[in-house]
Every structure is written in C-alpha cells, then in structure tokens.
Design a protein around this motif. Structure first.
Motif, PDB file in Angstrom:
ATOM      1  N   THR A   2      19.913   7.207  -6.895  1.00 38.82           N
ATOM      2  CA  THR A   2      18.784   6.722  -7.602  1.00 38.82           C
ATOM      3  C   THR A   2      18.104   5.469  -7.716  1.00 38.82           C
ATOM      4  OG1 THR A   2      20.135   8.182  -9.375  1.00 38.82           O
ATOM      5  CG2 THR A   2      18.187   6.584 -10.193  1.00 38.82           C
ATOM      6  N   THR A   3      16.866   5.145  -7.292  1.00 36.09           N
ATOM      7  CA  THR A   3      16.230   3.870  -7.232  1.00 36.09           C
ATOM      8  C   THR A   3      15.675   3.697  -8.356  1.00 36.09           C
ATOM      9  OG1 THR A   3      14.300   4.898  -6.068  1.00 36.09           O
ATOM     10  CG2 THR A   3      16.218   4.300  -4.530  1.00 36.09           C
ATOM     11  N   THR A   4      15.236   2.430  -8.478  1.00 34.88           N
ATOM     12  CA  THR A   4      14.493   1.740  -9.708  1.00 34.88           C
ATOM     13  C   THR A   4      13.105   1.455  -9.077  1.00 34.88           C
ATOM     14  OG1 THR A   4      15.241  -0.359  -9.312  1.00 34.88           O
ATOM     15  CG2 THR A   4      16.628   0.900 -10.917  1.00 34.88           C
ATOM     16  N   ALA A   5      12.161   1.864  -9.861  1.00 32.48           N
ATOM     17  CA  ALA A   5      10.792   1.581  -9.495  1.00 32.48           C
ATOM     18  C   ALA A   5      10.661  -0.073  -9.562  1.00 32.48           C
ATOM     19  CB  ALA A   5       9.867   2.072 -10.621  1.00 32.48           C
ATOM     20  N   PRO A   6       9.779  -0.295  -8.584  1.00 30.56           N
ATOM     21  CA  PRO A   6       9.581  -1.739  -8.619  1.00 30.56           C
ATOM     22  C   PRO A   6       8.660  -2.164  -9.587  1.00 30.56           C
ATOM     23  CG  PRO A   6       8.314  -0.516  -6.732  1.00 30.56           C
ATOM     24  CD  PRO A   6       9.239   0.627  -7.649  1.00 30.56           C
ATOM     25  N   ASP A   7       8.539  -3.629  -9.815  1.00 29.02           N
ATOM     26  CA  ASP A   7       7.947  -4.025 -10.970  1.00 29.02           C
ATOM     27  C   ASP A   7       6.550  -4.282 -10.574  1.00 29.02           C
ATOM     28  OD1 ASP A   7       6.650  -5.736 -12.940  1.00 29.02           O
ATOM     29  OD2 ASP A   7       7.959  -7.287 -12.565  1.00 29.02           O
ATOM     30  N   PRO A   8       5.650  -3.584 -10.994  1.00 28.68           N
ATOM     31  CA  PRO A   8       3.978  -3.627 -10.308  1.00 28.68           C
ATOM     32  C   PRO A   8       3.606  -5.189 -10.537  1.00 28.68           C
ATOM     33  CG  PRO A   8       4.324  -2.055 -12.300  1.00 28.68           C
ATOM     34  CD  PRO A   8       5.591  -2.635 -12.060  1.00 28.68           C
ATOM     35  N   ALA A   9       4.195  -6.196 -11.357  1.00 36.52           N
ATOM     36  CA  ALA A   9       3.862  -7.295 -11.354  1.00 36.52           C
ATOM     37  C   ALA A   9       4.394  -8.302 -10.395  1.00 36.52           C
ATOM     38  CB  ALA A   9       4.079  -7.756 -12.996  1.00 36.52           C
ATOM     39  N   ALA A  10       5.548  -7.949  -9.670  1.00 33.42           N
ATOM     40  CA  ALA A  10       5.966  -8.524  -8.677  1.00 33.42           C
ATOM     41  C   ALA A  10       5.098  -9.069  -7.796  1.00 33.42           C
ATOM     42  CB  ALA A  10       7.202  -7.714  -8.047  1.00 33.42           C
ATOM     43  N   PRO A  11       5.334 -10.302  -7.304  1.00 28.54           N
ATOM     44  CA  PRO A  11       4.415 -10.912  -6.254  1.00 28.54           C
ATOM     45  C   PRO A  11       4.392  -9.839  -4.679  1.00 28.54           C
ATOM     46  CG  PRO A  11       6.018 -12.175  -6.397  1.00 28.54           C
ATOM     47  CD  PRO A  11       6.364 -11.380  -7.524  1.00 28.54           C
ATOM     48  N   LEU A  12       5.394  -9.225  -4.447  1.00 28.57           N
ATOM     49  CA  LEU A  12       5.437  -8.576  -3.265  1.00 28.57           C
ATOM     50  C   LEU A  12       5.342  -7.004  -3.494  1.00 28.57           C
ATOM     51  CD1 LEU A  12       7.917 -10.835  -1.339  1.00 28.57           C
ATOM     52  CD2 LEU A  12       5.472 -10.462  -0.862  1.00 28.57           C
ATOM     53  N   VAL A  13       4.781  -6.509  -4.717  1.00 29.06           N
ATOM     54  CA  VAL A  13       4.739  -5.226  -4.845  1.00 29.06           C
ATOM     55  C   VAL A  13       3.265  -4.970  -4.821  1.00 29.06           C
ATOM     56  CG1 VAL A  13       4.835  -3.436  -6.510  1.00 29.06           C
ATOM     57  CG2 VAL A  13       6.774  -4.805  -6.050  1.00 29.06           C
ATOM     58  N   PHE A  14       2.792  -4.022  -3.876  1.00 21.72           N
ATOM     59  CA  PHE A  14       1.159  -3.755  -3.795  1.00 21.72           C
ATOM     60  C   PHE A  14       0.825  -2.366  -3.951  1.00 21.72           C
ATOM     61  CE2 PHE A  14       2.396  -6.983  -0.593  1.00 21.72           C
ATOM     62  CZ  PHE A  14       1.859  -8.074  -1.050  1.00 21.72           C
ATOM     63  N   ASP A  15      -0.148  -1.974  -4.695  1.00 20.74           N
ATOM     64  CA  ASP A  15      -0.530  -0.699  -5.189  1.00 20.74           C
ATOM     65  C   ASP A  15      -1.330  -0.034  -4.065  1.00 20.74           C
ATOM     66  OD1 ASP A  15      -1.593   1.554  -6.439  1.00 20.74           O
ATOM     67  OD2 ASP A  15      -2.224   0.484  -8.235  1.00 20.74           O
ATOM     68  N   THR A  16      -1.074   1.178  -3.511  1.00 25.35           N
ATOM     69  CA  THR A  16      -1.660   1.654  -2.296  1.00 25.35           C
ATOM     70  C   THR A  16      -2.737   2.817  -2.794  1.00 25.35           C
ATOM     71  OG1 THR A  16       0.034   3.165  -1.921  1.00 25.35           O
ATOM     72  CG2 THR A  16       0.170   0.940  -0.862  1.00 25.35           C
ATOM     73  N   ALA A  17      -2.963   2.925  -4.026  1.00 27.05           N
ATOM     74  CA  ALA A  17      -3.621   4.003  -4.563  1.00 27.05           C
ATOM     75  C   ALA A  17      -4.996   4.205  -3.717  1.00 27.05           C
ATOM     76  CB  ALA A  17      -3.808   3.732  -5.777  1.00 27.05           C
ATOM     77  N   GLU A  18      -5.715   2.994  -3.491  1.00 24.11           N
ATOM     78  CA  GLU A  18      -6.827   2.931  -2.779  1.00 24.11           C
ATOM     79  C   GLU A  18      -6.858   3.352  -1.396  1.00 24.11           C
ATOM     80  OE1 GLU A  18      -8.458  -1.197  -0.934  1.00 24.11           O
ATOM     81  OE2 GLU A  18      -7.902  -1.612  -2.782  1.00 24.11           O
TER      82      GLU A  18
END
Length: 189
Positions: A2-18
């Motif tokens: 089980t892995t925990t989801a990364p914090d979207p506000a963390a500085p090294l987390v990027f949203d790749t939806a685009e």
C-alpha cells in the motif's frame, strides 16, 4: 504493498493531467523549490528549505511519464579530515519512469522496482533524493590534499608549523627510560 498518495501541495509533486496519455506529449518544469528534510548523509547534506533548482521535462510514454532533467543544490557539512566547513554545489541528472496505474509494468515489475504515478500526480522527490545522495561524497573534503588533524594534539596540520612533532615513548621501553632517568639523577649528586 500500500502506498500513500503524494501531497499535491508538496514542492516536488507535479500534476501531469495536461499530458494526457498521448505518447510524446511533453511538459517542461523549471523552478526553484525548497529542499525537503533529510536530503543527504550524516554530516553532509542539503540543508532543509535551501533552494533546489529543478529543470526537468515530463514526457508521456506508453507505460507512464518519463521525468528527465537536472537538479541543482548546495550541500554543506564538514571535512572528514580536518572538520573545517565544506560547501559544494551539486548538479545531477534525474531520469526516472513513473508508471501509470494499471499499466503493463504492474505485471512485469515488483512494486519497489519502479516509481508509479498516483492518479495524475508525479512525486519527483524520491528520484531527486536518490540522484543527489548518490552524487555526494562519502568522505567530504575541504580540498583533496587536506592533511587533517594532528593525531596527538588535534590541531589542524595547516595551522601547525612545519617542524611540529610530539615526542612519543614506546610503552615497552618506558621502564628502561625510568632506569636511565634514575641513573642520571644519581650522577648529578
């Protein structure tokens, strides 16, 4: 696993939806973020919240998103020989594949062999941590020819005169030395 989801506000987390899931689509990320805690080795590390210079391309590929680029940071610590402060600018390559959830890689790789996207979120911190820590010297030195400290008095050799010595007596001969000193005391009377 089980892995925990990364914090979207963390500085090294990027949203790749685009990027979508269209192979070849690229997104360029160039920014300065604060360094996370614990980025280094004992006595030599990138200080927490110091600037990390991130310049990566995120590219959609058939199995996930490829992160490819460079990260720069300044590591600080002390010289392993003389204990003087050491500061080094590090610039490392980062190249890591982040697999899509449910991709073929789930069946072909172990959970800890490859990084995975959490939805559309890509957490670059593990790849940055690995690249920077592997680039750090295990024995940081203030300079390659650092002579270190005098083993007897603990003063850096650079601060001592060239003729600095400590008289050492081999403990196996100490008893004879006492006899010699007693004999010279007897002669002076």
């Amino acid at each position: 696993m089980t892995t925990t989801a990364p914090d979207p506000a963390a500085p090294l987390v990027f949203d790749t939806a685009e990027l979508g899931r269209s192979s070849g689509t690229t997104m360029h990320v160039a920014l300065e973020v604060p360094a996370p805690a614990g980025l280094g080795l004992a006595g030599y590390a990138v200080p927490e919240s110091s600037p990390l210079d991130v310049d990566v391309h995120l590219t959609a590929v058939s199995e996930g998103v490829l992160a490819d680029g460079e990260v720069g940071a300044v590591a600080e610590g002390e010289c392993a020989r003389c204990l003087a402060p050491v500061q080094d600018a590090l610039r490392v390559q980062v190249q890591e594949l982040y697999a899509y959830e449910g991709s073929v890689t789930d069946a072909t790789t172990e959970a800890d062999e490859i990084l995975r996207l959490s939805g559309d979120l890509l957490d670059l911190e593990p790849a940055v941590r690995d690249a920077l820590v592997l680039a750090m010297p295990v024995t940081p030195l203030c300079r390659p020819d650092c002579p270190g400290l005098c083993a007897d008095c603990g003063v850096p050799w650079d601060e001592l005169p060239d003729d600095h010595v400590h008289e050492t007596v081999d403990p196996r001969w100490a008893g004879l030395d006492k006899l010699r000193l007693a004999d010279t005391d007897g002669e002076s009377k």
